[in-house]
Design an enzyme around this catalytic site. Structure first.
Site, PDB file in Angstrom:
ATOM      1  N   HIS A 146      23.550  27.862  13.606  1.00 51.47           N
ATOM      2  CA  HIS A 146      23.942  26.479  13.273  1.00 51.47           C
ATOM      3  C   HIS A 146      23.416  26.193  11.860  1.00 51.47           C
ATOM      4  O   HIS A 146      22.501  25.382  11.663  1.00 51.47           O
ATOM      5  CB  HIS A 146      23.351  25.524  14.304  1.00 51.47           C
ATOM      6  CG  HIS A 146      23.970  24.152  14.303  1.00 51.47           C
ATOM      7  ND1 HIS A 146      25.048  23.814  13.501  1.00 51.47           N
ATOM      8  CD2 HIS A 146      23.667  23.032  15.019  1.00 51.47           C
ATOM      9  CE1 HIS A 146      25.358  22.545  13.722  1.00 51.47           C
ATOM     10  NE2 HIS A 146      24.548  22.048  14.633  1.00 51.47           N
ATOM     11  N   GLN A 167      23.080  22.665  10.182  1.00 49.80           N
ATOM     12  CA  GLN A 167      21.981  21.901  10.771  1.00 49.80           C
ATOM     13  C   GLN A 167      20.664  22.247  10.070  1.00 49.80           C
ATOM     14  O   GLN A 167      19.894  21.362   9.691  1.00 49.80           O
ATOM     15  CB  GLN A 167      21.873  22.225  12.276  1.00 49.80           C
ATOM     16  CG  GLN A 167      20.738  21.510  12.976  1.00 49.80           C
ATOM     17  CD  GLN A 167      20.976  20.017  13.075  1.00 49.80           C
ATOM     18  OE1 GLN A 167      22.019  19.595  13.557  1.00 49.80           O
ATOM     19  NE2 GLN A 167      20.028  19.209  12.625  1.00 49.80           N
ATOM     20  N   CYS A 200      17.607  18.109  16.419  1.00 53.05           N
ATOM     21  CA  CYS A 200      18.970  18.158  15.865  1.00 53.05           C
ATOM     22  C   CYS A 200      19.883  17.131  16.523  1.00 53.05           C
ATOM     23  O   CYS A 200      20.891  16.745  15.939  1.00 53.05           O
ATOM     24  CB  CYS A 200      19.544  19.565  15.994  1.00 53.05           C
ATOM     25  SG  CYS A 200      19.500  20.188  17.673  1.00 53.05           S
ATOM     26  N   ARG A 227      33.706  25.038  14.792  1.00 55.87           N
ATOM     27  CA  ARG A 227      32.619  24.940  15.783  1.00 55.87           C
ATOM     28  C   ARG A 227      33.148  25.517  17.083  1.00 55.87           C
ATOM     29  O   ARG A 227      34.205  25.117  17.559  1.00 55.87           O
ATOM     30  CB  ARG A 227      32.193  23.499  16.037  1.00 55.87           C
ATOM     31  CG  ARG A 227      31.415  23.408  17.354  1.00 55.87           C
ATOM     32  CD  ARG A 227      30.775  22.108  17.644  1.00 55.87           C
ATOM     33  NE  ARG A 227      29.649  21.884  16.757  1.00 55.87           N
ATOM     34  CZ  ARG A 227      28.674  21.022  17.015  1.00 55.87           C
ATOM     35  NH1 ARG A 227      28.678  20.311  18.124  1.00 55.87           N
ATOM     36  NH2 ARG A 227      27.695  20.867  16.165  1.00 55.87           N
ATOM     37  N   ARG A 236      22.887  15.208   7.708  1.00 53.13           N
ATOM     38  CA  ARG A 236      23.993  16.134   7.986  1.00 53.13           C
ATOM     39  C   ARG A 236      25.156  15.870   7.021  1.00 53.13           C
ATOM     40  O   ARG A 236      25.835  16.786   6.585  1.00 53.13           O
ATOM     41  CB  ARG A 236      24.484  15.977   9.441  1.00 53.13           C
ATOM     42  CG  ARG A 236      23.440  16.264  10.518  1.00 53.13           C
ATOM     43  CD  ARG A 236      22.978  17.704  10.507  1.00 53.13           C
ATOM     44  NE  ARG A 236      24.069  18.651  10.541  1.00 53.13           N
ATOM     45  CZ  ARG A 236      24.826  18.956  11.613  1.00 53.13           C
ATOM     46  NH1 ARG A 236      24.579  18.378  12.774  1.00 53.13           N
ATOM     47  NH2 ARG A 236      25.807  19.837  11.539  1.00 53.13           N
ATOM     48  N   ASP A 262      14.896  21.104  20.375  1.00 51.76           N
ATOM     49  CA  ASP A 262      16.342  21.113  20.637  1.00 51.76           C
ATOM     50  C   ASP A 262      16.500  21.044  22.159  1.00 51.76           C
ATOM     51  O   ASP A 262      15.521  21.192  22.905  1.00 51.76           O
ATOM     52  CB  ASP A 262      16.962  22.403  20.063  1.00 51.76           C
ATOM     53  CG  ASP A 262      18.500  22.437  20.174  1.00 51.76           C
ATOM     54  OD1 ASP A 262      19.100  21.392  20.517  1.00 51.76           O
ATOM     55  OD2 ASP A 262      19.097  23.511  19.930  1.00 51.76           O
TER      56      ASP A 262
END
Ligand code: CP
Ligand code: NVA
Length: 330
Positions: free
Chosen positions: A135, A138, A271, A108, A316, A231
Site C-alpha cells: 500500500h 499510504q 491508516c 486497488r 493522502r 492497522d
C-alpha cells in the site's frame, strides 16, 4: 539532485530510491502549501485518470478524485462490476485499451500481479492504490505526517503494532529502511514479515542507517517510541480469519498502557478505517461474537491528543497528488 519520475509507475516503494521517495514527500508538502495558499497551478490540466477499484475505499478513492480535480484532471471511477477486468477481458487487453484512453491508471484490488500486469501493458503510469502485498501511497502519507509532526524522519522510532505481514506493514518497512528510521514491527511470531522482504530491507538499511527490529515483545518494541502505528487486524479479503486474528492480536491492542511505554510526545497513527468502538456493523458483530468492543486501538487512544489520524488521512490527498504530478510530468 534533480529527480524525474515522468512516465514511471508507482507499484511499490521497492522501485524508488531514497532520494526519489524524499522528493515525493517534499513535493507533497509543496502541493499542500499551494492548496492552503489558494495557489492553483493545474499541473494535470487535460489529463484523464482511470480509477479501478476491486475493493472498497473511502480515503484512496476520494484522495485520487480530489487531487485530480485540484490539478485540472478528469478522474473516472471504474468500480467492481463496471468493467470486464479479468472476467470477459484479460488484464493485459484491458491495460492496452485503457492505456489508449487514459494518461494514468490507479488500481486497488486483490492480487499484486494484476497491478504489475496493468503497468506492464498499459503504456502509461499505473499507481497502486492497495494490493494484498503493498500500500505504497499510504506509506508516503504516513511519512509526510511524521515529518510534519516530528520535523524529520531519520532516526525516528517508528513502531508498527499488529499484523506484521500485511500490505501496510510491508510498505512502511520498505520505506523506513530506505529513509533511515528506527523501525520496529511488533507482532505475534505467526504474523512476522516475510523473510525475503526482511532480507531486502536489511540491504537497503545499510545505505540509509536504518535499524529494523521485528519482535513479539511489546515492552521491548514500543519502548521510547516516537510513533505508534496500528492497522486493522483483518485486512480486506481475509474476513474468515477474525477469530484467529483476535486471539493472536489481543495482546497487541494499542491502549493507554501501551502509549505510556512510548515517549511522552509520541503520536498515534492509523491508516484507517479503524475498529475503536461498536459504531460500525462489523465492530458490533465482533462485539456480539467475541465480546470485545474495540480491536486494534481503544477509543481512548484514538480520540486522544496523541492521535493524528485525521491529519494523516488528509495527507493522502497531498501525497497522491504528488505521485500523479511527478509521474505525469506536470
Ligand atoms: N487507508 C486507506 O487506504 O483507506 P481506504 O481503504 O478508505 O482507501
Ligand atoms: N491492511 C488493510 C489496509 C486498509 C487501508 C487492508 O488491506 O484492508
Amino acid at each position: 539532485m534533480s529527480v524525474t519520475l515522468k512516465g514511471r509507475s508507482f507499484l511499490t516503494l521497492k522501485d524508488f530510491t531514497p532520494g526519489e521517495i524524499d522528493y515525493l514527500i517534499n513535493l507533497s508538502l509543496e502541493l499542500k502549501q499551494n492548496k492552503y495558499n489558494g495557489i492553483k497551478k493545474r499541473l494535470l490540466e487535460g489529463k484523464n485518470i482511470a480509477l479501478i477499484f476491486e475493493k472498497p475505499s473511502t480515503r484512496t478513492r476520494c484522495a485520487f478524485v480530489v487531487a485530480a480535480f485540484d490539478e485540472g484532471a478528469h478522474p473516472e471511477y471504474l468500480g467492481k462490476g463496471d468493467i470486464q477486468l479479468g472476467k470477459k477481458e484479460s488484464v493485459k487487453d484491458t491495460a492496452r485499451v485503457l492505456g489508449r484512453m487514459f494518461d494514468g491508471i490507479q488500481f486497488r484490488g486483490f492480487k499484486h500481479e494484476t497491478v504489475e500486469a496493468l503497468a506492464k501493458y498499459a503504456g502509461v503510469p499505473v499507481w497502486n492504490g492497495l494490493t494484498e502485498r503493498f500500500h505504497p501511497t499510504q506509506a508516503l502519507a504516513d511519512f509526510l505526517t511524521v515529518k510534519e509532526h516530528k520535523g524529520n524522519l531519520k532516526g525516528i522510532k517508528f513502531v508498527y503494532v499488529g499484523d506484521g505481514r500485511n500490505n501496510v506493514a510491508n510498505s512502511l518497512l520498505i520505506g523506513a529502511s530506505k529513509l533511515g528510521l528506527d523501525f520496529r514491527i511488533v507482532s505475534p511470531r505467526e504474523l512476522f514479515p516475510d523473510r525475503e522482504l526482511l532480507a531486502y530491507t536489511e540491504e537497503t538499511s545499510k545505505a540509509s542507517g536504518a535499524t529494523i527490529t521485528v519482535t513479539d515483545d511489546v515492552d521491548r518494541g514500543v519502548d521510547a517510541a516516537d510513533v505508534i502505528y496500528a492497522d486493522v487486524w483483518v485486512s480486506m479479503g481475509e474476513e474468515e480469519q477474525f477469530e484467529e486474528r483476535i486471539n493472536l492480536l489481543k495482546p497487541y491492542q494499542v491502549n493507554i498502557d501501551m502509549m505510556k511505554k512510548a515517549s511522552d510526545s509520541a503520536i498515534f497513527l492509523h491508516c484507517l478505517p479503524a475498529f475503536h468502538n461498536r459504531e460500525t456493523a462489523v465492530g458490533e458483530e465482533v462485539y456480539q461474537k467475541y465480546g470485545i468492543p474495540e480491536m486494534e486501538v481503544t477509543g481512548e487512544v484514538f480520540e486522544s491528543k496523541q492521535s493524528v489520524v485525521f491529519d494523516q488521512a488528509e495527507n493522502r490527498v497531498h501525497t497522491i497528488k504528488a505521485v500523479m504530478v511527478a509521474t505525469l510530468g506536470g
